[in-house]
Write a protein that holds these residues in place. Structure first.
Motif, short mmCIF file in Angstrom:
data_model
loop_
_atom_site.label_atom_id
_atom_site.label_comp_id
_atom_site.label_asym_id
_atom_site.label_seq_id
_atom_site.Cartn_x
_atom_site.Cartn_y
_atom_site.Cartn_z
N MET A 106 5.09 -5.53 5.54
CA MET A 106 3.75 -6.02 5.34
C MET A 106 3.41 -6.10 3.85
O MET A 106 2.78 -7.05 3.42
CB MET A 106 2.77 -5.10 6.08
CG MET A 106 1.36 -5.54 6.02
SD MET A 106 1.15 -7.08 6.89
CE MET A 106 -0.55 -7.36 6.69
N ARG A 107 3.82 -5.10 3.10
CA ARG A 107 3.53 -5.10 1.66
C ARG A 107 4.22 -6.26 0.96
O ARG A 107 3.65 -6.86 0.05
CB ARG A 107 3.94 -3.79 1.03
CG ARG A 107 3.07 -2.65 1.44
CD ARG A 107 3.47 -1.38 0.77
NE ARG A 107 2.59 -0.31 1.19
CZ ARG A 107 2.69 0.92 0.78
NH1 ARG A 107 3.64 1.27 -0.07
NH2 ARG A 107 1.84 1.83 1.21
N LEU A 108 5.43 -6.56 1.37
CA LEU A 108 6.16 -7.67 0.77
C LEU A 108 5.45 -8.99 1.05
O LEU A 108 5.40 -9.87 0.19
CB LEU A 108 7.59 -7.70 1.30
CG LEU A 108 8.55 -8.65 0.60
CD1 LEU A 108 8.64 -8.33 -0.88
CD2 LEU A 108 9.93 -8.55 1.22
N THR A 109 4.87 -9.12 2.21
CA THR A 109 4.10 -10.32 2.55
C THR A 109 2.87 -10.44 1.66
O THR A 109 2.56 -11.54 1.18
CB THR A 109 3.66 -10.27 4.03
OG1 THR A 109 4.82 -10.11 4.84
CG2 THR A 109 2.92 -11.51 4.44
N ILE A 110 2.19 -9.34 1.42
CA ILE A 110 1.00 -9.35 0.55
C ILE A 110 1.38 -9.75 -0.86
O ILE A 110 0.69 -10.57 -1.50
CB ILE A 110 0.30 -7.98 0.58
CG1 ILE A 110 -0.28 -7.74 1.98
CG2 ILE A 110 -0.79 -7.90 -0.48
CD1 ILE A 110 -0.80 -6.35 2.19
N VAL A 111 2.48 -9.23 -1.36
CA VAL A 111 2.95 -9.60 -2.71
C VAL A 111 3.32 -11.08 -2.76
O VAL A 111 2.99 -11.78 -3.71
CB VAL A 111 4.13 -8.70 -3.13
CG1 VAL A 111 4.74 -9.19 -4.43
CG2 VAL A 111 3.68 -7.26 -3.28
N GLY A 112 4.00 -11.56 -1.72
CA GLY A 112 4.36 -12.98 -1.67
C GLY A 112 3.15 -13.89 -1.65
O GLY A 112 3.11 -14.91 -2.36
N VAL A 113 2.15 -13.53 -0.86
CA VAL A 113 0.92 -14.31 -0.81
C VAL A 113 0.22 -14.27 -2.16
O VAL A 113 -0.32 -15.29 -2.64
CB VAL A 113 -0.01 -13.81 0.32
CG1 VAL A 113 -1.40 -14.41 0.21
CG2 VAL A 113 0.61 -14.11 1.66
N GLY A 114 0.24 -13.12 -2.82
CA GLY A 114 -0.36 -13.00 -4.15
C GLY A 114 0.34 -13.90 -5.16
O GLY A 114 -0.31 -14.55 -5.98
N MET A 115 1.67 -13.96 -5.10
CA MET A 115 2.41 -14.81 -6.03
C MET A 115 2.13 -16.28 -5.78
O MET A 115 1.93 -17.06 -6.72
CB MET A 115 3.90 -14.51 -5.92
CG MET A 115 4.28 -13.15 -6.47
SD MET A 115 5.98 -12.69 -6.15
CE MET A 115 6.89 -13.99 -6.91
N LEU A 116 2.11 -16.68 -4.52
CA LEU A 116 1.79 -18.07 -4.20
C LEU A 116 0.35 -18.42 -4.60
O LEU A 116 0.09 -19.51 -5.12
CB LEU A 116 2.00 -18.33 -2.71
CG LEU A 116 3.45 -18.34 -2.23
CD1 LEU A 116 3.50 -18.46 -0.71
CD2 LEU A 116 4.22 -19.46 -2.89
#
Length: 77
Positions: free
Chosen positions: A1-11
């Motif tokens: 889940m945390r990796l998804t949040i970081v990915g969304v933040g980068m996008l």
């Protein structure tokens, strides 16, 4: 889940910088705050995390120089 949040933040960061043409420094700070809160950190912990990530001893100075430089440019224009 945390990796998804970081990915969304980068996008989101790429979209805001390239699509909306906003200032990069402000965008990075906002995304830092968003990702930190998104992964469950408190705001006080996010701020200390940001300062540590920037460089520990230079954390406060870099934030102040970045923000004051942008304000100076806006006032100069």
């Amino acid at each position: 889940m945390r990796l998804t949040i970081v990915g969304v933040g980068m996008l989101g960061l790429v979209f805001v910088i390239m699509g909306l043409k906003l200032k990069r420094f402000i965008c990075v700070v906002v995304v830092w705050l968003g990702v930190g809160v998104g992964v469950g950190m408190g705001l006080d912990k996010v701020v200390s995390w940001m300062e540590g990530g920037i460089g520990g001893s230079l954390g406060h100075i870099v934030l102040m120089f970045g923000l004051s430089g942008m304000v100076g440019k806006v006032m100069g224009d």
